[in-house]
Design an enzyme around this catalytic site. Structure first.
Site, mmCIF file in Angstrom:
data_model
loop_
_atom_site.group_PDB
_atom_site.id
_atom_site.type_symbol
_atom_site.label_atom_id
_atom_site.label_comp_id
_atom_site.label_asym_id
_atom_site.label_seq_id
_atom_site.Cartn_x
_atom_site.Cartn_y
_atom_site.Cartn_z
ATOM 1 N N ARG A 149 52.555 25.805 26.791
ATOM 2 C CA ARG A 149 52.699 25.250 25.438
ATOM 3 C C ARG A 149 51.315 24.941 24.877
ATOM 4 O O ARG A 149 51.037 25.146 23.710
ATOM 5 C CB ARG A 149 53.572 23.985 25.438
ATOM 6 N N TYR A 166 57.081 29.605 -2.421
ATOM 7 C CA TYR A 166 58.037 30.128 -1.441
ATOM 8 C C TYR A 166 59.156 29.092 -1.249
ATOM 9 O O TYR A 166 58.871 27.914 -1.020
ATOM 10 C CB TYR A 166 57.321 30.417 -0.124
ATOM 11 N N ASP A 226 48.382 29.119 1.030
ATOM 12 C CA ASP A 226 49.301 30.055 1.686
ATOM 13 C C ASP A 226 48.838 31.456 1.285
ATOM 14 O O ASP A 226 49.008 31.881 0.143
ATOM 15 C CB ASP A 226 50.740 29.777 1.220
ATOM 16 N N LYS A 277 54.813 38.739 7.798
ATOM 17 C CA LYS A 277 54.723 39.659 6.661
ATOM 18 C C LYS A 277 53.599 40.679 6.876
ATOM 19 O O LYS A 277 53.707 41.503 7.756
ATOM 20 C CB LYS A 277 54.555 38.852 5.366
HETATM 21 C C1 LIG Z 1 57.894 34.176 4.543
HETATM 22 C C2 LIG Z 1 56.970 33.210 3.930
HETATM 23 C C3 LIG Z 1 56.765 31.937 4.500
HETATM 24 C C4 LIG Z 1 57.543 31.458 5.718
HETATM 25 O O1 LIG Z 1 57.182 32.148 6.868
HETATM 26 P P1 LIG Z 1 58.203 32.386 8.111
HETATM 27 O O2 LIG Z 1 57.363 33.178 9.053
HETATM 28 O O3 LIG Z 1 59.382 33.130 7.562
HETATM 29 O O4 LIG Z 1 58.571 31.046 8.620
HETATM 30 C C5 LIG Z 1 55.841 31.102 3.900
HETATM 31 N N1 LIG Z 1 55.173 31.477 2.780
HETATM 32 C C6 LIG Z 1 55.355 32.683 2.210
HETATM 33 C C7 LIG Z 1 54.585 33.017 0.989
HETATM 34 C C8 LIG Z 1 56.255 33.587 2.759
HETATM 35 O O5 LIG Z 1 56.446 34.768 2.163
#
Ligand SMILES: *Cc1c(COP(=O)(O)O)cnc(C)c1O
Length: 381
Positions: free
Chosen positions: A46, A98, A170, A195
């Site tokens: 962990r 998001y 982000d 992504k």
């Molecule tokens: C998908 C996404 C998230 C969340 O990420 P996960 O890996 O699905 O938890 C946060 N911010 C943006 C802009 C996203 O597209």
């Protein structure tokens, strides 16, 4: 080192034990100690895992930060950032955010005493005027989802820095290929590596990259204490995906540019939201802070109707109807019925999110085929 070299080499060395050129998947929960406390830097998985360490170091290099900290998902990464705050603290965030990020701030953390303000951050003055003595975090997402507004990261970080407010960007939609927020003054960068970084729609993982050691220590402490860590196989898959990030992004941006132009001339298409257009309200900022304009496009229909839009979504063959983005394959989505269904219609309409708005995540297929697919889908409505 240039970006195309970093993705393959930064923080990555052949395995010292075997010479394996690919980072091994260290599928272990613990590590043998020669005598109590005498170990090789790894005690319990962990806390540390060598596959994860390589990914964390690679990400730190890509985002020009000092450290990377990986989590089991993008939301777990955001959760760790929010745990830096105290009850009573306030957050200013992008209104076109998001959905999961909005939910985490409101539904989960409001009951622990945090408060979120959601505003249009393309207006820097609106951010300044919302700041008060309780503001402890500014949460930026750019390009925004699904309206693809561009937020001036440098200008907002400057305002925040003067007041000692933490900033987190982000960077999921852009990826470090297009922009590196730490270079623009941000304290923390967040990725849903699910992504573009992973890029193959086969893994869920999150990451933070920070600008200094103090933040890194605090976030490593939260990572280890809360324990939302990714498994080594998932770290391996993200490392593997990142090796082609620059090539995928280049192709995806190129395809998106062609498709945006095609859509813009189409009689059945209403407004096209794409930061690469000179007519886009934030085009100048996009040009200044991004290396290209990304692989995301939103558009609505001249016949602005919920059902007509749904017909387009069922008509495409190459564009798959699905949530998520940033993979090699092109995806199509309908924010009003999918990602943004929980937002009241009047609120949606205020930001331009009409009933017929369609979002594309443009993949790396041949652009001719993608355009033909859209053409067939639009003709039949
Ligand atoms: C998908 C996404 C998230 C969340 O990420 P996960 O890996 O699905 O938890 C946060 N911010 C943006 C802009 C996203 O597209």
């Amino acid at each position: 080192m240039k970006f195309g070299t970093k993705v393959i080499h930064a923080g990555i060395k052949p395995d010292p034990a075997s010479g394996a050129i690919m980072t091994p998947i260290y599928q272990t929960s613990t590590y043998v100690q020669a005598s109590p406390g005498e170990h090789k830097g790894y005690e319990y998985a962990r806390t540390q895992n060598p596959t994860r360490t390589v990914l964390e170091n690679n990400l730190a290099a890509l985002e020009n930060g000092v450290a990377g900290i990986c989590f089991s998902s993008g939301m777990a990464a955001m959760d760790a950032v929010l745990k830096l705050l105290q009850p009573g603290d306030e957050i200013i965030a992008t209104n076109d955010l998001y959905g999961g990020s909005y939910r985490l701030i409101t539904t989960i953390y409001e009951k622990f005493g945090l408060k979120g303000h959601f505003i249009d951050m393309s207006d820097v003055k609106a951010v300044s005027s919302k700041i008060n003595e309780k503001t402890k975090l500014i949460w930026i997402e750019t390009p925004t989802n699904p309206m693809l507004n561009i937020i001036d990261v440098k200008a907002i970080c400057k305002v925040a820095q003067k007041k000692g407010i933490l900033t987190c960007v982000d960077n999921t939609f852009a990826s470090p290929y297009l922009q590196t927020p730490i270079d623009m003054g941000a304290d923390i960068v967040l990725h849903s590596a699910t992504k573009y970084l992973g890029g193959h729609s086969d893994v869920v993982l999150g990451a933070l990259v920070v600008k200094d050691e103090e933040l890194a220590e605090k976030l490593y402490f939260i990572q280890n204490s809360s324990g939302a860590v990714p498994g080594p196989q998932d770290c391996f898959l993200i490392l593997r995906g990142i090796k082609t990030l620059h090539l995928r992004m280049e192709r995806s941006c190129k395809n998106a540019k062609r498709i945006a132009k095609y859509l813009n001339k189409h009689p059945k298409v209403g407004k096209v939201y794409y930061p690469g257009f000179k007519s886009h309200p934030n085009h100048e900022i996009a040009k200044k802070q991004m290396n290209d304009f990304g692989g995301m496009i939103s558009f609505d229909l001249t016949d602005d109707d919920y059902d007509v839009a749904q017909k387009v979504l069922s008509n495409t063959k190459l564009f798959s109807l699905a949530e998520s983005l940033g993979g090699v394959e092109s995806l199509i989505g309908h924010p009003a019925s999918m990602t943004h269904a929980s937002i009241p219609r009047e609120e949606r309409l205020k930001v331009g999110l009409t009933d017929s708005l369609i979002r594309l995540s443009v993949g790396i297929e041949d652009a001719d085929d993608l355009i033909e697919d859209l053409e067939k889908a639009l003709v039949n409505i």
